[in-house]
Every structure is written in structure tokens, then in C-alpha cells.
Design a protein around this motif. Structure first.
Motif, PDB file in Angstrom:
ATOM      1  N   SER A 168      14.859 122.095 -46.623  1.00 28.27           N
ATOM      2  CA  SER A 168      13.581 121.437 -46.922  1.00 28.27           C
ATOM      3  C   SER A 168      13.359 120.242 -46.005  1.00 28.27           C
ATOM      4  CB  SER A 168      13.551 120.981 -48.383  1.00 28.27           C
ATOM      5  OG  SER A 168      13.626 122.085 -49.253  1.00 28.27           O
ATOM      6  N   ASN A 196      24.573 125.161 -53.358  1.00 28.83           N
ATOM      7  CA  ASN A 196      23.284 125.823 -53.104  1.00 28.83           C
ATOM      8  C   ASN A 196      22.139 124.817 -53.078  1.00 28.83           C
ATOM      9  OD1 ASN A 196      24.302 128.423 -52.874  1.00 28.83           O
ATOM     10  ND2 ASN A 196      24.270 128.759 -55.081  1.00 28.83           N
ATOM     11  N   LYS A 197      22.199 123.818 -53.947  1.00 27.83           N
ATOM     12  CA  LYS A 197      21.160 122.783 -53.946  1.00 27.83           C
ATOM     13  C   LYS A 197      21.210 121.975 -52.655  1.00 27.83           C
ATOM     14  CE  LYS A 197      19.257 118.900 -56.567  1.00 27.83           C
ATOM     15  NZ  LYS A 197      19.039 118.099 -55.339  1.00 27.83           N
ATOM     16  N   ARG A 213      22.207 123.017 -49.751  1.00 25.70           N
ATOM     17  CA  ARG A 213      21.654 123.860 -48.689  1.00 25.70           C
ATOM     18  C   ARG A 213      20.123 123.853 -48.727  1.00 25.70           C
ATOM     19  NH1 ARG A 213      26.392 127.848 -48.919  1.00 25.70           N
ATOM     20  NH2 ARG A 213      27.355 127.378 -46.921  1.00 25.70           N
ATOM     21  N   GLN A 214      19.572 123.979 -49.920  1.00 25.17           N
ATOM     22  CA  GLN A 214      18.114 123.974 -50.046  1.00 25.17           C
ATOM     23  C   GLN A 214      17.534 122.629 -49.625  1.00 25.17           C
ATOM     24  OE1 GLN A 214      16.077 126.539 -50.707  1.00 25.17           O
ATOM     25  NE2 GLN A 214      17.930 127.803 -50.673  1.00 25.17           N
TER      26      GLN A 214
END
Length: 352
Positions: A341, A333-334, A336-337
Motif C-alpha cells: 500500500s 501478511n498485514k 506485506r499489505q
């Protein structure tokens, strides 16, 4: 604990994984992993859409163009502007069906017709790509964890100075039939193999010299008689990162197989060829060379660990690496973020 639900055919069988109270946690069935988004398969089966989608996140991909199967003449005229050889394949396919590699202008018509015959119903489009130099590998990613990278060697025979290619195929198939895992994945005398030999001015009647290796196809698929080598611990971190980024670029995709092209084990600019939302977990399990992994166990334990972490059942399975499995989800998930960004930060800012 699990429960088998029989279908009309074995391919329709389903398996429910149960908790210790016999309540269903998730269900496994053919061509679908339960923790992948429902519409993901439609996206990744369209090779051009996948290429366009992941490239916007900085993932390195081939240069592709799509033609309707009736546009052979215009495709032939356009594809060889700046290219001596190209790749042709169905826009939507799997298991390497219809893929033609190192297609020259002289043999374009023959290769186009082979791809055309491999098209599925209602999928009438053919994709043309530049040839990417190097060798292909399959990265298997299970719930955010890169479990293995396997080099898939195309089917080949080694000459003894006496037997024809056709006879050498029979000998090699006889050896493969001794292995339960490979006995149904034999080398064939298919039209694709015939065409590949023709492109080298060879035929099934050719007698290779002693120790001469002859490739029968350029499609590195074990189902067609290929072999596999585990290189997970040999390649550089950049290759692993590119595979993980390609998967993270697709929303709601947590388990997949990534086909990746590299020039060497230290290639810092590998190319992502395809993303498969239903990777065959048997590929890393028993490589021809190298130490095998158990991706099915890893997958089931990962989903059970997440279920127990979220639902807090009164009775829990003991999973030794439970914290690691949960950490994999958080890291995915990190990632993907971070990709999102990065893309957003590259958009121009307008002041009004």
C-alpha cells in the motif's frame, strides 16, 4: 511424529512431519523450507535482483553494480570513482564464498581473481559494492517471528608475544575441536585469509604482541572459524523492523536469515546486505556468548499449528503457543499489505 526417508547421500535425506494419524503434514529437506515459495531461492541468490527488489519498498541497501568476470579493467576504472575501498563478491553465492571486503585499487586485481575462482558454474558475474561502515549481524526470522539477532565476529587470534599467527590458529582450533558443534568449523590458512593479512602488511609468520587481537578475515561466518554473540535484547526496534520489512518485501518468503549492517545497537538506518531463504537454524542455537534459542522447535511447531488451524484434524498435538504462531502469520501478511500500500500510494496519479 516423523518419518525419515533416506537419500543416496546424507544431504539428500528427507524428514516428513506427521500428524497424530500418521498423515504427512510437510517435508524437510536440505536447502529448502516447505513454507517458502519454490522460486524464492532463485531470487534471493541473485544479490543484485534482491537488492533492487526490496529497495523499492523503502528498505535500505548498499549501492551495487554487476560486471562479467571478463570486465576486470572496466570494473577497476569505474569502482574507485568516489570510493577508496569497495566490496567484491560473486553475484550468486552463499556462506561468504569468495567475498572480498575493503578492496583497494592497488590490490584490486588480486581480489578480483580470488572472487573469479569462487564463481559457480554458469554464474560468471561479480558484484561490486560500496563499503558500508559498521558491524554485521544475522537476523533469523521463523515464519514471521524475529527469533534472534546474532553478531558474527570474524575469525581472529589474540597474541601472547611468543607465538606466530599460524601457531595461534592451531591453538584456537584445538579449543574449537572440543565442541561438537564447532569442531568442523575451524580457522583455515586459506587464500582469502592470506590476502586479508597481506592487506594489513601482515603474514601467518607475524608474532602478535601480548593481548593484540588480529583479524584473519572480514567475513563474519561461523563456518570459517568466526564466533557469535546474541544481541536480540540489546538492539533498538528500528533495526528489528528493517529486518522484518526486508523479509516481508519478498513474496512467499516466511522463514529466512537477514544479514544486516549497523553502526550501533541504536542505529535507526541499518543496511540490509543479503537475504537467505535457507538460514542455518544452528546459528542461534548455540552462540559463543549469550543465551541460545531453539529455532528448529519453533519452526516445526509453527507449521504444525497452522496445519491444525486450517485442517481441523480430529486428533491434535497440544502446542502451548499455538495462538502466537498463528498470530505471527497474520501479522506478517498485514506487514506485506502495508508495504504494498505504501508503494502504491507513492505512484503518481495522472488525470486524463
Amino acid at each position: 511424529n516423523y518419518k525419515k526417508i533416506k537419500g543416496k547421500r546424507s544431504i539428500n535425506n528427507r524428514f516428513q512431519i506427521l500428524d497424530l494419524s500418521d498423515a504427512p503434514i510437510f517435508e524437510l529437506k536440505e536447502l529448502q523450507y516447505p513454507n517458502n515459495g519454490k522460486n524464492i531461492r532463485k531470487l534471493v541468490e541473485d544479490k543484485l535482483k534482491t537488492e533492487q527488489y526490496v529497495s523499492q519498498f523503502g528498505v535500505n541497501t548498499p549501492q551495487s553494480k554487476v560486471y562479467h568476470m571478463s570486465e576486470k579493467d572496466s570494473a577497476k576504472e569505474e569502482c574507485f570513482k568516489g570510493n577508496e575501498k569497495i566490496v567484491l563478491k560473486p553475484l550468486s553465492s552463499s556462506r561468504g564464498r569468495g567475498v572480498q571486503i575493503n578492496v583497494t585499487k592497488e590490490r584490486f586485481d588480486i581480489n578480483w581473481d580470488i572472487v573469479k575462482r569462487a564463481l559457480r558454474l554458469k554464474n560468471e558475474y561479480i558484484i561490486a559494492q560500496n563499503v558500508v561502515e559498521g558491524f554485521e549481524a544475522r537476523a533469523t526470522i521463523i515464519e514471521g517471528q524475529l527469533l534472534s539477532i546474532i553478531v558474527r565476529v570474524p575469525p581472529y587470534v589474540t597474541g601472547n608475544g611468543r607465538d606466530t599467527i599460524s601457531e595461534l590458529i592451531d591453538s584456537k582450533n584445538h579449543e574449537r575441536e572440543k565442541c561438537d558443534f564447532r569442531k568442523d568449523m575451524l580457522i583455515s590458512r586459506s587464500e582469502t585469509n592470506h590476502e586479508f593479512l597481506e592487506s594489513q602488511n601482515l603474514s601467518f609468520d607475524y608474532v602478535p604482541k601480548q593481548n593484540e587481537n588480529v583479524l584473519l578475515n572480514s567475513i563474519s561466518n561461523i563456518a570459517y572459524g568466526g564466533e557469535t554473540i546474541d544481541i536480540t535484547d540489546l538492539i533498538c526496534n528500528e533495526i528489528k523492523e528493517e529486518a522484518l520489512n526486508a523479509m516481508a518485501a519478498i513474496p512467499n518468503l516466511n522463514t529466512c536469515g537477514i544479514d544486516i549492517m549497523m553502526n550501533s545497537f541504536d542505529d535507526i538506518n541499518p543496511v540490509i546486505l543479503e537475504i537467505n531463504s535457507y538460514p542455518f537454524l544452528s546459528i542461534p542455537y548455540l552462540p559463543t556468548y549469550g543465551i541460545g534459542k531453539n529455532p528448529t522447535e519453533f519452526y516445526v511447531e509453527s507449521l504444525v499449528a497452522m496445519y491444525q488451524n486450517i485442517n481441523k484434524p480430529s486428533k491434535k498435538y497440544h502446542i502451548e503457543d499455538e495462538d502466537k504462531y498463528i498470530s505471527n502469520y497474520l501479522n506478517l501478511n498485514k506487514r506485506r499489505q502495508d508495504l504494498i500500500s505504501k508503494v502504491m500510494n507513492n505512484f503518481p496519479v495522472y488525470n486524463y
